[in-house]
Design a protein around this motif. Structure first.
Motif, PDB file in Angstrom:
ATOM      1  N   ASP A   9       0.826  -1.200   0.000  1.00  0.00           N
ATOM      2  CA  ASP A   9       0.000   0.000   0.000  1.00  0.00           C
ATOM      3  C   ASP A   9       0.865   1.257   0.000  1.00  0.00           C
ATOM      4  O   ASP A   9       0.570   2.227  -0.699  1.00  0.00           O
ATOM      5  CB  ASP A   9      -0.931   0.027   1.215  1.00  0.00           C
ATOM      6  CG  ASP A   9      -2.015  -1.050   1.152  1.00  0.00           C
ATOM      7  OD1 ASP A   9      -2.234  -1.611   0.056  1.00  0.00           O
ATOM      8  OD2 ASP A   9      -2.622  -1.326   2.205  1.00  0.00           O
ATOM      9  N   LEU A  10       1.932   1.239   0.788  1.00  0.00           N
ATOM     10  CA  LEU A  10       2.834   2.381   0.852  1.00  0.00           C
ATOM     11  C   LEU A  10       3.527   2.590  -0.494  1.00  0.00           C
ATOM     12  O   LEU A  10       3.629   3.727  -0.978  1.00  0.00           O
ATOM     13  CB  LEU A  10       3.870   2.158   1.957  1.00  0.00           C
ATOM     14  CG  LEU A  10       4.698   3.355   2.371  1.00  0.00           C
ATOM     15  CD1 LEU A  10       3.810   4.486   2.879  1.00  0.00           C
ATOM     16  CD2 LEU A  10       5.713   2.956   3.433  1.00  0.00           C
ATOM     17  N   PHE A  11       3.971   1.494  -1.112  1.00  0.00           N
ATOM     18  CA  PHE A  11       4.582   1.596  -2.436  1.00  0.00           C
ATOM     19  C   PHE A  11       3.587   2.181  -3.427  1.00  0.00           C
ATOM     20  O   PHE A  11       3.927   3.070  -4.215  1.00  0.00           O
ATOM     21  CB  PHE A  11       5.076   0.230  -2.935  1.00  0.00           C
ATOM     22  CG  PHE A  11       5.532   0.281  -4.363  1.00  0.00           C
ATOM     23  CD1 PHE A  11       6.778   0.805  -4.684  1.00  0.00           C
ATOM     24  CD2 PHE A  11       4.708  -0.156  -5.391  1.00  0.00           C
ATOM     25  CE1 PHE A  11       7.199   0.878  -6.003  1.00  0.00           C
ATOM     26  CE2 PHE A  11       5.118  -0.077  -6.712  1.00  0.00           C
ATOM     27  CZ  PHE A  11       6.370   0.443  -7.019  1.00  0.00           C
ATOM     28  N   GLN A  12       2.345   1.708  -3.392  1.00  0.00           N
ATOM     29  CA  GLN A  12       1.333   2.214  -4.329  1.00  0.00           C
ATOM     30  C   GLN A  12       1.076   3.693  -4.099  1.00  0.00           C
ATOM     31  O   GLN A  12       0.941   4.456  -5.057  1.00  0.00           O
ATOM     32  CB  GLN A  12       0.031   1.428  -4.224  1.00  0.00           C
ATOM     33  CG  GLN A  12      -0.994   1.935  -5.223  1.00  0.00           C
ATOM     34  CD  GLN A  12      -2.122   0.980  -5.470  1.00  0.00           C
ATOM     35  OE1 GLN A  12      -2.034  -0.195  -5.140  1.00  0.00           O
ATOM     36  NE2 GLN A  12      -3.176   1.471  -6.074  1.00  0.00           N
ATOM     37  N   LEU A  13       1.022   4.114  -2.849  1.00  0.00           N
ATOM     38  CA  LEU A  13       0.813   5.534  -2.548  1.00  0.00           C
ATOM     39  C   LEU A  13       1.912   6.381  -3.183  1.00  0.00           C
ATOM     40  O   LEU A  13       1.632   7.373  -3.864  1.00  0.00           O
ATOM     41  CB  LEU A  13       0.787   5.753  -1.033  1.00  0.00           C
ATOM     42  CG  LEU A  13       0.796   7.206  -0.555  1.00  0.00           C
ATOM     43  CD1 LEU A  13      -0.450   7.934  -1.013  1.00  0.00           C
ATOM     44  CD2 LEU A  13       0.945   7.255   0.954  1.00  0.00           C
ATOM     45  N   PHE A  14       3.164   5.983  -3.009  1.00  0.00           N
ATOM     46  CA  PHE A  14       4.273   6.758  -3.558  1.00  0.00           C
ATOM     47  C   PHE A  14       4.355   6.625  -5.081  1.00  0.00           C
ATOM     48  O   PHE A  14       4.722   7.584  -5.771  1.00  0.00           O
ATOM     49  CB  PHE A  14       5.589   6.382  -2.883  1.00  0.00           C
ATOM     50  CG  PHE A  14       5.676   6.929  -1.484  1.00  0.00           C
ATOM     51  CD1 PHE A  14       5.863   8.281  -1.264  1.00  0.00           C
ATOM     52  CD2 PHE A  14       5.546   6.094  -0.391  1.00  0.00           C
ATOM     53  CE1 PHE A  14       5.929   8.802   0.023  1.00  0.00           C
ATOM     54  CE2 PHE A  14       5.610   6.604   0.900  1.00  0.00           C
ATOM     55  CZ  PHE A  14       5.799   7.953   1.109  1.00  0.00           C
ATOM     56  N   ALA A  15       3.994   5.458  -5.597  1.00  0.00           N
ATOM     57  CA  ALA A  15       4.004   5.267  -7.052  1.00  0.00           C
ATOM     58  C   ALA A  15       2.925   6.122  -7.718  1.00  0.00           C
ATOM     59  O   ALA A  15       3.187   6.801  -8.720  1.00  0.00           O
ATOM     60  CB  ALA A  15       3.813   3.791  -7.389  1.00  0.00           C
ATOM     61  N   VAL A  16       1.717   6.096  -7.165  1.00  0.00           N
ATOM     62  CA  VAL A  16       0.632   6.898  -7.740  1.00  0.00           C
ATOM     63  C   VAL A  16       0.975   8.384  -7.621  1.00  0.00           C
ATOM     64  O   VAL A  16       0.724   9.164  -8.552  1.00  0.00           O
ATOM     65  CB  VAL A  16      -0.726   6.556  -7.075  1.00  0.00           C
ATOM     66  CG1 VAL A  16      -1.809   7.554  -7.483  1.00  0.00           C
ATOM     67  CG2 VAL A  16      -1.146   5.145  -7.435  1.00  0.00           C
ATOM     68  N   SER A  17       1.583   8.790  -6.525  1.00  0.00           N
ATOM     69  CA  SER A  17       1.999  10.186  -6.358  1.00  0.00           C
ATOM     70  C   SER A  17       3.034  10.580  -7.414  1.00  0.00           C
ATOM     71  O   SER A  17       2.985  11.685  -7.959  1.00  0.00           O
ATOM     72  CB  SER A  17       2.574  10.410  -4.960  1.00  0.00           C
ATOM     73  OG  SER A  17       1.599  10.159  -3.980  1.00  0.00           O
ATOM     74  N   ALA A  18       3.957   9.676  -7.718  1.00  0.00           N
ATOM     75  CA  ALA A  18       4.959   9.947  -8.759  1.00  0.00           C
ATOM     76  C   ALA A  18       4.291  10.081 -10.127  1.00  0.00           C
ATOM     77  O   ALA A  18       4.653  10.962 -10.922  1.00  0.00           O
ATOM     78  CB  ALA A  18       6.020   8.852  -8.777  1.00  0.00           C
ATOM     79  N   VAL A  19       3.328   9.237 -10.388  1.00  0.00           N
ATOM     80  CA  VAL A  19       2.597   9.314 -11.662  1.00  0.00           C
ATOM     81  C   VAL A  19       1.828  10.632 -11.747  1.00  0.00           C
ATOM     82  O   VAL A  19       1.829  11.305 -12.786  1.00  0.00           O
ATOM     83  CB  VAL A  19       1.653   8.101 -11.821  1.00  0.00           C
ATOM     84  CG1 VAL A  19       0.721   8.281 -13.006  1.00  0.00           C
ATOM     85  CG2 VAL A  19       2.464   6.819 -11.960  1.00  0.00           C
ATOM     86  N   VAL A  20       1.193  11.010 -10.653  1.00  0.00           N
ATOM     87  CA  VAL A  20       0.473  12.290 -10.617  1.00  0.00           C
ATOM     88  C   VAL A  20       1.431  13.438 -10.896  1.00  0.00           C
ATOM     89  O   VAL A  20       1.125  14.340 -11.675  1.00  0.00           O
ATOM     90  CB  VAL A  20      -0.260  12.473  -9.259  1.00  0.00           C
ATOM     91  CG1 VAL A  20      -0.720  13.916  -9.071  1.00  0.00           C
ATOM     92  CG2 VAL A  20      -1.434  11.518  -9.151  1.00  0.00           C
ATOM     93  N   MET A  21       2.601  13.411 -10.271  1.00  0.00           N
ATOM     94  CA  MET A  21       3.583  14.466 -10.504  1.00  0.00           C
ATOM     95  C   MET A  21       3.995  14.512 -11.973  1.00  0.00           C
ATOM     96  O   MET A  21       4.033  15.577 -12.578  1.00  0.00           O
ATOM     97  CB  MET A  21       4.818  14.236  -9.625  1.00  0.00           C
ATOM     98  CG  MET A  21       5.832  15.380  -9.633  1.00  0.00           C
ATOM     99  SD  MET A  21       7.048  15.389 -10.956  1.00  0.00           S
ATOM    100  CE  MET A  21       7.907  13.875 -10.680  1.00  0.00           C
TER     101      MET A  21
END
Length: 155
Positions: A9-21
């Protein structure tokens, strides 16, 4: 101690945030989306500004990607549709904030690379200037003081 699911879940949070950026940066700053920004009036109009600001765009992207990816790191105690909307909204804001931190980190990386390129360009310009000055000084010197052999007399 986080569980494997928690780490995922933590990886997904940071991955989705990177994609958003990345998506928001592309929409707001890159040449490929410039016609859209120009059509909306660029930075001179309200809509144009909202599409030219990476932080603003990251909200819209996060609002879309959070439900599409199921990234809900914030769960609220309120049930029903109100709880679902609050969880979506707050999770999207969290993703946007993390994306903003990524943007700052990437700015520092990009800026430091820019500094390296500017420093190299400055050094190259200094070398070229020194060579031009030497050449001009050499041309102004009398032939006997030049490094090159004097011109031959044609008597």
């Amino acid at each position: 101690m986080p569980t494997l699911g928690g780490m995922t879940d933590l990886f997904q949070l940071f991955a989705v945030s990177a994609v958003v950026m990345g998506i928001s940066q592309t929409i707001a700053k890159e040449r490929i989306s410039a016609p859209i920004r120009e059509r909306l009036g660029g930075m001179d109009t309200w809509f144009g500004y909202l599409m030219s600001c990476p932080y603003c765009v990251s909200h819209y992207v996060a609002f879309a990607l959070v439900p599409l990816t199921g990234t809900y790191p914030i769960r609220v105690v309120v049930g029903g549709w109100v709880g679902s909307v609050l969880s979506w909204f707050l999770s999207s804001i969290l993703v946007t904030v993390i994306a903003a931190f990524y943007r700052v980190l990437f700015w520092f990386v990009d800026e430091s690379q820019g500094l390296v390129r500017r420093r190299q360009r400055t050094e190259e310009e200094e070398i070229a200037t020194k060579q031009l000055v030497r050449k001009k000084v050499a041309q102004e010197l009398p032939p006997e003081q030049r490094d090159e052999p004097p011109a031959a007399d044609t008597h």
